[in-house]
Scaffold this motif. Sequence first.
Motif, PDB file in Angstrom:
ATOM      1  N   PHE A 141       0.835  -1.200   0.000  1.00 31.24           N
ATOM      2  CA  PHE A 141       0.000   0.000   0.000  1.00 31.24           C
ATOM      3  C   PHE A 141       0.872   1.253   0.000  1.00 31.24           C
ATOM      4  CE2 PHE A 141      -3.432  -2.788   1.195  1.00 31.24           C
ATOM      5  CZ  PHE A 141      -4.571  -2.152   0.745  1.00 31.24           C
ATOM      6  N   LYS A 142       1.921   1.244   0.802  1.00 30.27           N
ATOM      7  CA  LYS A 142       2.796   2.426   0.893  1.00 30.27           C
ATOM      8  C   LYS A 142       3.502   2.667  -0.432  1.00 30.27           C
ATOM      9  CE  LYS A 142       3.437   1.715   5.787  1.00 30.27           C
ATOM     10  NZ  LYS A 142       4.250   1.026   6.774  1.00 30.27           N
ATOM     11  N   ASP A 143       4.000   1.617  -1.061  1.00 31.72           N
ATOM     12  CA  ASP A 143       4.677   1.757  -2.347  1.00 31.72           C
ATOM     13  C   ASP A 143       3.707   2.262  -3.415  1.00 31.72           C
ATOM     14  OD1 ASP A 143       7.016   0.839  -1.203  1.00 31.72           O
ATOM     15  OD2 ASP A 143       6.854  -1.182  -2.033  1.00 31.72           O
ATOM     16  N   ALA A 144       2.516   1.701  -3.446  1.00 27.06           N
ATOM     17  CA  ALA A 144       1.520   2.119  -4.436  1.00 27.06           C
ATOM     18  C   ALA A 144       1.119   3.576  -4.209  1.00 27.06           C
ATOM     19  CB  ALA A 144       0.296   1.216  -4.369  1.00 27.06           C
ATOM     20  N   ALA A 145       0.945   3.974  -2.956  1.00 24.42           N
ATOM     21  CA  ALA A 145       0.586   5.363  -2.657  1.00 24.42           C
ATOM     22  C   ALA A 145       1.693   6.309  -3.114  1.00 24.42           C
ATOM     23  CB  ALA A 145       0.315   5.536  -1.167  1.00 24.42           C
ATOM     24  N   LEU A 146       2.935   5.926  -2.912  1.00 25.19           N
ATOM     25  CA  LEU A 146       4.057   6.760  -3.347  1.00 25.19           C
ATOM     26  C   LEU A 146       4.063   6.895  -4.872  1.00 25.19           C
ATOM     27  CD1 LEU A 146       6.616   8.331  -2.615  1.00 25.19           C
ATOM     28  CD2 LEU A 146       7.863   6.184  -2.798  1.00 25.19           C
ATOM     29  N   ILE A 147       3.828   5.803  -5.561  1.00 23.67           N
ATOM     30  CA  ILE A 147       3.788   5.847  -7.026  1.00 23.67           C
ATOM     31  C   ILE A 147       2.637   6.732  -7.498  1.00 23.67           C
ATOM     32  CG2 ILE A 147       3.362   4.479  -9.115  1.00 23.67           C
ATOM     33  CD1 ILE A 147       4.870   2.165  -7.670  1.00 23.67           C
TER      34      ILE A 147
END
Length: 161
Positions: free
Chosen positions: A135-141
């Motif tokens: 979730f954190k990686d996707a939010a950053l992207i």
Amino acid sequence: MLLHPSNFKPSTSPGTDAGGMAEELSSRFECLHEDLVCRGLPDNEARTEVARIAAREVWDGFALQLRRHRAAAGRQMDANVLAVALTSIQGMTLALLRHQGDLAYASRAVSTALRRLQYNSGLLDRLHPHGSPAFKDAALILHSVEAFLRRIPGASGNGGP
């Protein structure tokens, strides 16, 4: 017992390197945009195509992790978390494909997907308190895609063909 933090095996964590990853994404998006423009796409269509490619990568990343977790014994809770993540961004890639060149629509589609992802992440944190790096990686992207779509075309100083 499935909710116990010891059952969760994170894939990657952005940690304190989030700023570096955001800069890397920004540079990558600009290079991809420049390549698409050089291939003949108009500027706005190239921008929405970059957003669509990034959204597709987020989707593919979640789907790959979901397949792995469903195949692994004892990883059903992680699979459920990833299934929720996929539904959070479900309509974004199709919306970006249908409205090529419409930067306002693309920004709304990415913002909506990001809000859904953050909302669902918050709900899941109550059940799965250690959080999900996916979730954190996707939010950053998605934040990087939003910033990319908001940039004024031509302000990067790359000039015309």
